[in-house]
Enzyme design. Structure first.
Site, PDB file in Angstrom:
ATOM      1  N   LYS A  13      21.686  -5.259   1.881  1.00  0.00           N
ATOM      2  CA  LYS A  13      21.870  -4.161   2.835  1.00  0.00           C
ATOM      3  C   LYS A  13      21.086  -2.912   2.404  1.00  0.00           C
ATOM      4  CE  LYS A  13      25.993  -2.376   2.935  1.00  0.00           C
ATOM      5  NZ  LYS A  13      26.089  -0.980   2.492  1.00  0.00           N
ATOM      6  N   ARG A  88      33.946   3.157   7.112  1.00  0.00           N
ATOM      7  CA  ARG A  88      34.575   2.125   6.305  1.00  0.00           C
ATOM      8  C   ARG A  88      35.970   1.778   6.847  1.00  0.00           C
ATOM      9  NH1 ARG A  88      32.455   2.260   0.486  1.00  0.00           N
ATOM     10  NH2 ARG A  88      31.133   0.617   1.285  1.00  0.00           N
ATOM     11  N   ARG A 127      22.009 -13.580 -10.821  1.00  0.00           N
ATOM     12  CA  ARG A 127      21.455 -12.272 -11.216  1.00  0.00           C
ATOM     13  C   ARG A 127      21.670 -12.053 -12.705  1.00  0.00           C
ATOM     14  NH1 ARG A 127      21.949  -7.449  -6.941  1.00  0.00           N
ATOM     15  NH2 ARG A 127      24.088  -7.280  -7.640  1.00  0.00           N
ATOM     16  N   ARG A 160      25.754  -9.190 -15.785  1.00  0.00           N
ATOM     17  CA  ARG A 160      26.485  -7.922 -15.675  1.00  0.00           C
ATOM     18  C   ARG A 160      27.916  -8.196 -15.237  1.00  0.00           C
ATOM     19  NH1 ARG A 160      24.245  -3.873 -11.778  1.00  0.00           N
ATOM     20  NH2 ARG A 160      24.898  -5.532 -10.427  1.00  0.00           N
ATOM     21  N   ARG A 171      34.992  -8.980  -4.695  1.00  0.00           N
ATOM     22  CA  ARG A 171      34.301  -7.934  -3.918  1.00  0.00           C
ATOM     23  C   ARG A 171      34.085  -8.389  -2.478  1.00  0.00           C
ATOM     24  NH1 ARG A 171      29.128  -7.328  -7.107  1.00  0.00           N
ATOM     25  NH2 ARG A 171      28.426  -5.823  -5.555  1.00  0.00           N
TER      26      ARG A 171
END
Ligand SMILES: [Zn+2]
Length: 213
Positions: A13, A88, A127, A160, A171
């Site tokens: 995004k 939101r 990642r 991470r 999430r």
């Protein structure tokens, strides 16, 4: 052109927002960036926001409203805005409607970047961050999976905290729960486009532009 961009963590995004804002000369309004800038500058708003966030509380809509109103007002100097991270909640969506009406801005379009959770999880779980130079890479993009393309360090990639699988899944869950009512509220009123976000970056941009024509 006035756009509201939605997309789960990991669908790119932020990347699309940056490309679209520079290509179409839209003001990129990211609530995350605004909060970080305000806090770093030590403004009244930044001090209040930081105190709340340090306690783990959300910054209330009345506070956010003022900075969003200013940012949207500034978008009048551009070809429009691209909202990223706002609204939101349904209350924030109503607030946005109010601001848009006050400033006599045309109704924004809703662009939803879609991606299936399992694919996002698979993608994000590849990642890595280079422990040597801090560069974030995706193993699937690397020809040599153990060499950092920036600093050439070997075997320095670490996962991470944010990219651990259980964190990603959580999430996504939070994002879905948070977004569903806002999208349901907005898509009745606004032109809505759903774009497959798990294509290469340039293809996603092209499909968004095509849809908006
Ligand atoms: Zn490196």
């Amino acid at each position: 052109m006035y756009l509201i961009l939605f997309g789960a963590p990991g669908v790119g995004k932020g990347t699309q927002a940056k490309i679209l804002s520079s290509t179409l000369d839209l003001k990129h309004i990211s609530t995350g960036d605004i909060l970080r800038t305000e806090i770093a500058s030590g403004s009244d708003f930044g001090i209040k926001a930081k105190a709340l966030m340090d306690k783990g509380e959300l910054v209330p809509d009345e506070l956010i409203a003022d900075v969003i109103r200013l940012a949207i007002n500034d978008a009048l100097n551009y070809n429009g805005f691209i909202l990223d991270g706002f609204p939101r909640t349904v209350d924030q969506a109503k607030l946005l409607e109010k601001i848009v009406k006050e400033l006599k801005i045309p109704a924004p379009a809703l662009v939803i970047l879609k991606g299936e959770d399992d694919i996002i999880v698979r993608r994000l779980s590849k990642r890595r961050q280079c422990a040597n130079c801090g560069m974030i890479v995706n193993l699937s993009d690397l020809a040599h999976k153990e060499i950092c393309p920036t600093c050439k360090a070997v075997d320095k990639f670490i996962v991470r905290k944010d990219d651990k699988e259980e964190v990603i899944i959580n999430r996504l869950k939070v994002y879905r729960a948070e977004t569903r009512p806002v999208v349901a509220y907005l898509e009745d009123k606004l032109k809505t486009f759903r774009i497959d976000a798990l294509q290469p970056v340039a293809v996603v941009t092209q499909n968004i532009m095509q849809a908006l024509k």
